[in-house]
Every structure is written in C-alpha cells, then in structure tokens.
Write a protein that holds these residues in place. Structure first.
Motif, PDB file in Angstrom:
ATOM      1  N   TRP A  23       0.830  -1.205   0.000  1.00 20.22           N
ATOM      2  CA  TRP A  23       0.000   0.000   0.000  1.00 20.22           C
ATOM      3  C   TRP A  23       0.865   1.256   0.000  1.00 20.22           C
TER       4      TRP A  23
ATOM      5  N   CYS B 110      -5.207   4.102   8.373  1.00 21.45           N
ATOM      6  CA  CYS B 110      -4.780   3.078   7.418  1.00 21.45           C
ATOM      7  C   CYS B 110      -5.995   2.302   6.887  1.00 21.45           C
TER       8      CYS B 110
ATOM      9  N   GLU C 126      -6.888  -0.568   7.362  1.00 20.26           N
ATOM     10  CA  GLU C 126      -7.480  -1.421   8.411  1.00 20.26           C
ATOM     11  C   GLU C 126      -8.170  -0.590   9.490  1.00 20.26           C
TER      12      GLU C 126
ATOM     13  N   GLN D 251      -6.815   1.679  11.461  1.00 15.69           N
ATOM     14  CA  GLN D 251      -5.956   2.064  12.594  1.00 15.69           C
ATOM     15  C   GLN D 251      -5.341   3.438  12.321  1.00 15.69           C
TER      16      GLN D 251
ATOM     17  N   CYS E 146       0.472  -3.089  14.405  1.00 14.84           N
ATOM     18  CA  CYS E 146       0.919  -3.596  13.107  1.00 14.84           C
ATOM     19  C   CYS E 146       1.348  -5.067  13.192  1.00 14.84           C
TER      20      CYS E 146
ATOM     21  N   CYS F 193      -1.591  -7.205  12.847  1.00 18.27           N
ATOM     22  CA  CYS F 193      -2.495  -6.855  11.730  1.00 18.27           C
ATOM     23  C   CYS F 193      -2.494  -7.947  10.651  1.00 18.27           C
TER      24      CYS F 193
ATOM     25  N   CYS G 167       1.135  -4.172   3.763  1.00 16.35           N
ATOM     26  CA  CYS G 167       1.366  -2.796   4.204  1.00 16.35           C
ATOM     27  C   CYS G 167       2.843  -2.511   4.469  1.00 16.35           C
TER      28      CYS G 167
ATOM     29  N   ARG H 205       4.179   0.621  10.345  1.00 12.59           N
ATOM     30  CA  ARG H 205       4.113   1.448   9.134  1.00 12.59           C
ATOM     31  C   ARG H 205       4.345   2.924   9.459  1.00 12.59           C
TER      32      ARG H 205
HETATM   33  S1  SF4 Z   1       0.164  -2.931   9.199  1.00 14.84           S
HETATM   34 FE1  SF4 Z   1      -0.368  -1.306  10.643  1.00 14.84          FE
HETATM   35  S2  SF4 Z   1      -0.646   0.519   9.390  1.00 14.84           S
HETATM   36 FE2  SF4 Z   1      -0.643  -1.236   8.019  1.00 14.84          FE
HETATM   37  S3  SF4 Z   1      -2.778  -1.762   7.735  1.00 14.84           S
HETATM   38 FE3  SF4 Z   1      -2.050  -2.972   9.418  1.00 14.84          FE
HETATM   39  S4  SF4 Z   1      -2.446  -1.806  11.270  1.00 14.84           S
HETATM   40 FE4  SF4 Z   1      -2.648  -0.441   9.531  1.00 14.84          FE
END
Ligand code: SF4
Length: 295
Positions: free
Chosen positions: A142, A158, A160, A162, A193, A196, A202, A209
C-alpha cells in the motif's frame, strides 16, 4: 585591474555575472553545472529526451488558452526550477501590467510540485496540473494514497482503520526526527501492526508502518481533486495549444537556434518570436477591415 578586465569581457559574460542572483539564471540552482560555455556562460548544458546535449536557454510562455494569444514571455536557464519559477514571475507581471488574474493554470507535471501548488492555491489560482508525486510503490504494498488523512485530529487512518499519529521521537540526526525537508512523519503502533492481518500488504519489512505528509499537502490534494473533474480533461486538451505554439516556433519560425548570446539576447529573441506569433494569431482572430464599395 579586475574591473578593467570585466569591462573588456564579452557582453554575454558580463550579462551572466549580472544575473548570478536572479532566480531565472544564476540563483536557480546551487548545483555547479557540468560544463560551462566560454562564449555564453549563462546558457545551460542540457539534453532533451535522451538526445544529444547542447547549450541552451528555455523559452517560457504564459498563454491565454481561450484565444491562443501569448500573454507573457520569460527566458530562463534550461533547468526545471528556473522554468517553474518563471511562471510566478509571469503571473505576477500579468497582474501588475494587465490586471489579469487567471482562474486556473494549466501545466505539466513539472509544475505539480508542492511549493508551486501551494503558491497557486494561496493566490486562488486552480492548479490544473498533474501532481508531482513519488510516493507510489512498485512492490505491490500500500502506498500513501491508500491512507486517509484526518485533518481534524492530525493523523492518518490506514486501510485497516488504525491511526498513524505524528512521530514525536527526537534523534540527534534531524533527518531521522519528526520532520525533514518540510515533511511530517506519522507512525502506527508497533503492537497494532504486528497483530495486523494486512501487514504483508502494508509494511512487510518494518515493525510498524510509517508514512510522510509533505509540506503543501493540502494544495496537492486540491490538485488531485481537480484532476477528477471534467474541466481538467478539457484543460489537458487545451494544453496542446501550448505545444503547438512551441512546435510552430521551432519548425516554422526556425527558432531551434539563437542568433544572440546572453540572457538579454535570448529574452529579446523569444520576445520577438512571440510577437510574430501573436500578430499571426490576431490576424486570424480579428476580422479583416471592409473595403469601401466605390474603391
Ligand atoms: S500494518 Fe499497521 S498501518 Fe498497516 S494496515 Fe495494518 S495496522 Fe494499519
């Protein structure tokens, strides 16, 4: 002794020294040119589209796209900073001399940098130009465009859902700190993250990130929003009028080479060529005077 030697120097050399502090010439870049012409040191050693390199000046036009009439002309060194800077000079001059204030400016990607877009938006000139953006990623992860900006809370969200908050940790190296080069950094929580499900999409190679927000990002967003409109598509077609004028300049008027040296010589030749082009255009726009019937 030095003053006497300067007085004996060719006109193009004296003009180069006189324009050292001007944004269109000497002050356009701090980079020392690779080669300098001995006979015309203000010209720029440059190559266009992988062609052979040569010493040149750039001819910059401000054009009314409705009529195709050239409003202003400015000669600069053939480097992007000088060419883009000349637009500011010409827009300011058009305002002072003709009280002209354009609603929009149509230009190519070179004019889509943050500072230029910020300058235009501040003056209420809509930037119809592609945004100069290097944040795209080629590895399939992304990019910054996939994150949503939440201005009210100064954070990014983001895909997701967050949040990425402003980076506050201070390092002795300013480039690793919260801001560098006018950019603000935003970071997600490492714990979030790590848990996630989209981490591979990501930030597969980082603990968490991080994304940056450029200076003038609001102005860049204005340009991105304009790029989605129908008027923008029309503007991109109108831009061809500019290209046609430059093609006419080289192919028909034969201005592929300059006869005069120095910044003033280049400016004079560009101005004369633009005058010829405007006269040609006005002859087409204005109706021919009617002959008296008994003549
Ligand atoms: S890795 Fe972190 S910043 Fe990336 S989508 Fe997942 S929670 Fe969001």
């Amino acid at each position: 002794m030095i003053a006497r030697r300067l007085a004996d120097a060719p006109r193009a050399v004296r003009e180069c020294l006189d324009t050292l502090d001007e944004a269109a010439f000497g002050a356009a870049s701090e980079v020392t040119p690779k080669f300098t012409s001995h006979s015309d040191p203000a010209s720029q050693w440059t190559a266009a589209r992988k062609g052979p390199a040569f010493f040149s000046y750039s001819d910059n036009y401000l054009i009314d796209t409705d009529s195709g009439v050239i409003i202003d002309v400015e000669a600069t060194r053939s480097i992007r900073q000088a060419e883009v800077g000349s637009t500011k000079t010409m827009l300011d001059r058009a305002k002072t001399r003709f009280d002209l204030h354009p609603e929009r400016l149509i230009a190519d990607t070179a004019y889509g940098t943050g500072p230029m877009l910020g300058w235009l938006v501040e003056r209420k000139i809509a930037p119809h130009t592609p945004v100069f953006d290097k944040s795209g990623r080629s590895d399939g992860t992304w990019s910054r465009a996939d994150f949503e900006w939440d201005a009210e809370h100064d954070q990014n969200v983001c895909p997701e859902g967050q949040t990425l908050k402003p980076f506050r940790r201070n390092y002795s190296d300013p480039n690793r700190g919260p801001t560098s080069g006018g950019r603000a950094k935003y970071r997600a929580l490492k714990l979030t993250c790590q848990a996630c499900p989209s981490k591979q999409k990501c930030c597969p190679n980082a603990d968490a990130r991080t994304i940056t927000r450029e200076e003038h990002e609001d102005a860049r967003q204005v340009a991105r929003d304009i790029a989605k409109t129908k008027q923008y598509d029309i503007s991109m077609k109108l831009r061809k009028k500019v290209e046609m004028l430059f093609a006419h300049l080289k192919r028909i008027l034969g201005l592929g080479r300059l006869r005069l040296r120095g910044p003033c010589g280049a400016n004079d030749e560009f101005l004369l060529a633009a005058t010829a082009q405007n006269l040609r255009k006005l002859a087409k726009i204005l109706p021919a005077p009617q002959r008296p019937r008994n003549a």
